[in-house]
Design a protein around this motif. Structure first.
Motif, PDB file in Angstrom:
ATOM      1  N   GLY A  38       1.835   2.421  -3.532  1.00 36.28           N
ATOM      2  CA  GLY A  38       0.716   3.016  -4.255  1.00 36.28           C
ATOM      3  C   GLY A  38       0.341   4.383  -3.738  1.00 36.28           C
ATOM      4  O   GLY A  38       0.062   5.301  -4.502  1.00 36.28           O
ATOM      5  N   ILE A  39       0.337   4.545  -2.440  1.00 41.59           N
ATOM      6  CA  ILE A  39      -0.022   5.838  -1.849  1.00 41.59           C
ATOM      7  C   ILE A  39       1.017   6.887  -2.202  1.00 41.59           C
ATOM      8  O   ILE A  39       0.686   8.007  -2.552  1.00 41.59           O
ATOM      9  N   GLU A  81       2.919   7.081  -4.764  1.00 43.57           N
ATOM     10  CA  GLU A  81       2.805   7.460  -6.172  1.00 43.57           C
ATOM     11  C   GLU A  81       1.619   8.389  -6.410  1.00 43.57           C
ATOM     12  O   GLU A  81       1.699   9.328  -7.177  1.00 43.57           O
ATOM     13  N   ARG A  82       0.506   8.112  -5.729  1.00 46.32           N
ATOM     14  CA  ARG A  82      -0.702   8.910  -5.952  1.00 46.32           C
ATOM     15  C   ARG A  82      -0.728  10.209  -5.172  1.00 46.32           C
ATOM     16  O   ARG A  82      -1.224  11.216  -5.651  1.00 46.32           O
ATOM     17  N   TYR A  83      -0.234  10.182  -3.947  1.00 50.55           N
ATOM     18  CA  TYR A  83      -0.409  11.327  -3.050  1.00 50.55           C
ATOM     19  C   TYR A  83       0.897  11.978  -2.614  1.00 50.55           C
ATOM     20  O   TYR A  83       0.919  12.732  -1.654  1.00 50.55           O
ATOM     21  N   GLU A 106       0.825  -1.198   0.000  1.00 50.38           N
ATOM     22  CA  GLU A 106       0.000   0.000   0.000  1.00 50.38           C
ATOM     23  C   GLU A 106       0.863   1.253   0.000  1.00 50.38           C
ATOM     24  O   GLU A 106       0.528   2.245  -0.619  1.00 50.38           O
TER      25      GLU A 106
END
Length: 119
Positions: free
Chosen positions: A20-21, A23-25, A17
């Motif tokens: 992914g976090i 990269e997005r935020y 997780e």
């Protein structure tokens, strides 16, 4: 010990997780940290904070900055409290974050500890 069992980032699903976090935020997290989390304080006063609190705990935990963030919240609560008898007694933002963090970390620990006894 309990502290070792509850160690953040120990679970592989949390590690997945994190990637992914980040990269997005990533930009948002940098902005929030750069403002010493004061942007969160302002936003929480203006809106419904329950959902925001849970999501920020999840994101900051995944990014590995949860300790820094909780330290900020605790410091803010201590400096703004008039007397020690009211420390962490109100339903303010610091208390909400600490409660959400305990739930976030504690629920996984309880599931891992109690589920084998029930099964």
């Amino acid at each position: 010990s309990l502290a070792e069992d509850v160690e953040l980032g120990k679970d592989t699903s949390i590690k997945k997780e994190r990637k992914g976090i980040g990269e997005r935020y990533g930009d948002l997290i940098e902005l929030l940290q750069a403002s010493n989390f004061s942007l969160i304080d302002v936003c929480a006063e203006l809106s419904e904070s329950d959902k925001m609190v849970k999501e920020l705990i999840r994101v900051f935990d995944a990014e590995g900055i949860i300790s820094k963030f909780l330290k900020h919240q605790i410091t803010k609560e201590v400096t703004e409290t008039v007397g020690e008898s009211t420390l962490f007694r109100s339903n303010n933002l610091a208390a909400q974050f600490l409660s959400a963090f305990a739930h976030h970390v504690g629920s996984e620990y309880l599931i891992n500890s109690i589920k084998p006894l029930i099964d």
